[in-house]
Design a protein around this motif. Sequence first.
Motif, PDB file in Angstrom:
ATOM      1  N   HIS A   1       1.170   7.619  13.007  1.00  0.00           N
ATOM      2  CA  HIS A   1       1.059   6.885  11.749  1.00  0.00           C
ATOM      3  C   HIS A   1       1.214   7.864  10.592  1.00  0.00           C
ATOM      4  O   HIS A   1       0.656   8.968  10.614  1.00  0.00           O
ATOM      5  N   LEU A   2       1.999   7.475   9.586  1.00  0.00           N
ATOM      6  CA  LEU A   2       2.131   8.331   8.415  1.00  0.00           C
ATOM      7  C   LEU A   2       0.764   8.573   7.775  1.00  0.00           C
ATOM      8  O   LEU A   2      -0.092   7.691   7.760  1.00  0.00           O
ATOM      9  N   TRP A   3       0.590   9.774   7.238  1.00  0.00           N
ATOM     10  CA  TRP A   3      -0.689  10.122   6.614  1.00  0.00           C
ATOM     11  C   TRP A   3      -0.732   9.637   5.166  1.00  0.00           C
ATOM     12  O   TRP A   3       0.229   9.832   4.412  1.00  0.00           O
ATOM     13  N   PRO A   4      -1.846   9.059   4.743  1.00  0.00           N
ATOM     14  CA  PRO A   4      -2.014   8.742   3.324  1.00  0.00           C
ATOM     15  C   PRO A   4      -2.244  10.024   2.520  1.00  0.00           C
ATOM     16  O   PRO A   4      -2.650  11.058   3.062  1.00  0.00           O
ATOM     17  N   ASP A   5      -1.987   9.945   1.235  1.00  0.00           N
ATOM     18  CA  ASP A   5      -2.064  11.138   0.393  1.00  0.00           C
ATOM     19  C   ASP A   5      -3.462  11.758   0.358  1.00  0.00           C
ATOM     20  O   ASP A   5      -3.604  12.965   0.123  1.00  0.00           O
TER      21      ASP A   5
ATOM     22  N   TYR B   1       1.894   1.177   5.482  1.00  0.00           N
ATOM     23  CA  TYR B   1       2.953   1.511   4.526  1.00  0.00           C
ATOM     24  C   TYR B   1       4.146   0.565   4.624  1.00  0.00           C
ATOM     25  O   TYR B   1       5.158   0.773   3.966  1.00  0.00           O
TER      26      TYR B   1
ATOM     27  N   ALA C   1       4.388  11.165   2.213  1.00  0.00           N
ATOM     28  CA  ALA C   1       5.007  10.906   3.514  1.00  0.00           C
ATOM     29  C   ALA C   1       6.275  10.073   3.367  1.00  0.00           C
ATOM     30  O   ALA C   1       7.301  10.366   3.999  1.00  0.00           O
TER      31      ALA C   1
ATOM     32  N   TYR D   1       0.825  -1.209   0.000  1.00  0.00           N
ATOM     33  CA  TYR D   1       0.000   0.000   0.000  1.00  0.00           C
ATOM     34  C   TYR D   1       0.858   1.256   0.000  1.00  0.00           C
ATOM     35  O   TYR D   1       0.376   2.350   0.278  1.00  0.00           O
ATOM     36  N   LYS D   2       2.119   1.103  -0.322  1.00  0.00           N
ATOM     37  CA  LYS D   2       3.038   2.242  -0.311  1.00  0.00           C
ATOM     38  C   LYS D   2       2.591   3.357  -1.247  1.00  0.00           C
ATOM     39  O   LYS D   2       2.829   4.538  -0.968  1.00  0.00           O
TER      40      LYS D   2
ATOM     41  N   TYR E   1      -0.072   4.675  -1.717  1.00  0.00           N
ATOM     42  CA  TYR E   1      -1.037   5.595  -1.116  1.00  0.00           C
ATOM     43  C   TYR E   1      -0.393   6.546  -0.104  1.00  0.00           C
ATOM     44  O   TYR E   1      -1.061   7.424   0.440  1.00  0.00           O
ATOM     45  N   PHE E   2       0.902   6.344   0.162  1.00  0.00           N
ATOM     46  CA  PHE E   2       1.618   7.159   1.146  1.00  0.00           C
ATOM     47  C   PHE E   2       2.817   7.855   0.500  1.00  0.00           C
ATOM     48  O   PHE E   2       3.828   8.100   1.149  1.00  0.00           O
TER      49      PHE E   2
ATOM     50  N   MET F   1      -4.960   7.208  11.113  1.00  0.00           N
ATOM     51  CA  MET F   1      -4.145   7.852  10.071  1.00  0.00           C
ATOM     52  C   MET F   1      -4.603   9.260   9.727  1.00  0.00           C
ATOM     53  O   MET F   1      -4.415   9.742   8.615  1.00  0.00           O
TER      54      MET F   1
END
Length: 395
Positions: A27-31, A373, A11, A4-5, A7-8, A219
Motif C-alpha cells: 500500500h502506498l504510504w501517506p505523507d 488513494y 507517493a 484522500y489523494k 494525503y498521499f 500503510m
Amino acid sequence: MLSYKQYFGTALEAMEDTLHFAAHSHHLWPDVTRDAMLVCWRDGAGLNDAKWGRVFGEVIPEAQRHIANTLSLPKPEQIVFGPNVHGFFLRLLSCLPADSPPRILSTDGEFHSFSRQAKRLAEDRLIALDSVPCDPFDTLCDRLCSALADNTYDLVYLSQVFFDSGRALPWIEKILGAVRDADTLIAIDGYHGFMALPTDLSGIADRVFYLAGGYKYAMSGEGCCFMAVPPGCKLRPRDTGWYASFSTLAGQADRVAYADDGWRFAGATFDPAGVYRMNAVFRWLDEIGLTVGAMHQRAAALQSQFLDRLTALKHPQLNADTLLGGPGDGQGRFLTFDLGSAGAALSFTNALEKAGVRIDSRAGRVRFGFGLYHDPADIDALTQRIQHLHTGAAP
C-alpha cells in the motif's frame, strides 16, 4: 465519494502516470509517515542509547493501544512486535512438543512466510503437515472441521484472508469450536485482513495468536509486524531473543526467564522505524475520522464499480467466470481473477504494466488491490486502459 489523494502526495507524485492497483501487496504510504521517519531519526541521533527508553516507554505502548482498539483486544501489553511474521511462526513452532514431530493443520492457500517453512520441515519429517485444499472454497470450513474432528493437532495455522484469492475465511464460530484439544495452538495469519476488514477478536483473544503487520492496509511499510498473544500464556519458546525478558537481564538464573506478557515471544534488536510510521498512520486516521469499517465499505464500492465496468466491457479474461469471490464482508480489499495458467497471468500483468497499470499475479491469478488513494475516476481510468489492451482502441 470523498477523495484522500491529498494525503498521499509524495507517493502519487512518484508514480507519475502509473495507476497503482497493488495496494494488497504494498500500500502506498501517506505523507505522515515521512514525518514519522524524521522523528525516529531525531530520537536515534539525539537520544542514542537512551532512545530505547522512548521506544519501549512511549512508542510501542502507543502502537499496542492502537492495535488493541482496532482488533478489540482486551490487553494491549499482549501485543509483541518484530520485523516479520516468519519470526513469530518460528517461535510458535519452537513451543511445540519436541519428543515427536508435531502435527500441524493448515491449507494450501497460506502465504510463503508459513508455507515455505512448513513444507521444508515436512520434507525432513520434522513436522507432520496436513494441508487442506482451499478449493472448492464453499466447503473449506466443513473440510477443516472434519479434519479437526478426526485428528488431534499441535498447531492450527489459518489465514483470515487468503493472499492468492482475497477471500475471507469464516473461521471464528465453526473452526475454533471444532478444535477439541485445549493445548492445541491456534494461529490466525491476519496480514491481508488487518486494517482491511473490521475484525473483533474480543471473544477469542484468550485462545488465538493473531499475526499481522504494517506492509498492507496499515500503510506503514515493512519491518513492523506484530503478534497478539493470549493473556496468561506461559509458553516458553525455544527460539528466544534477549528482548523476551528485559527485566531479568541484570540478574542470573538457572532457568531462562520470560516476560509475563506478549513479549515472551520477542526476538532481538530490531529497527523501530516501522512502529513510528504505524503510530503516525493511526493518528492520522483518527484525525480525519476514518474507521476500518468505513475504509472497507469504500473499497467495496470501488470494487463494485470496477466489476460493473468490466461487465460492460465483456472482457474475455476479467469476468464473472474467472472472478474469485466478490465485494462484501467475505472479501478482502483486493479482487482476484483466475486466468488459468501462470504464463497467462504474467503476460497480462506485464501488458498492463506497459499500459501504466501496476497489479501483480500469483500462479495463474491476477490481483487488483484497492486503497485509500483510489477514487471513482481511477476506476474509470483503469477500465479504459484495460479496454485499450483488449480492443486496441485509444484509451
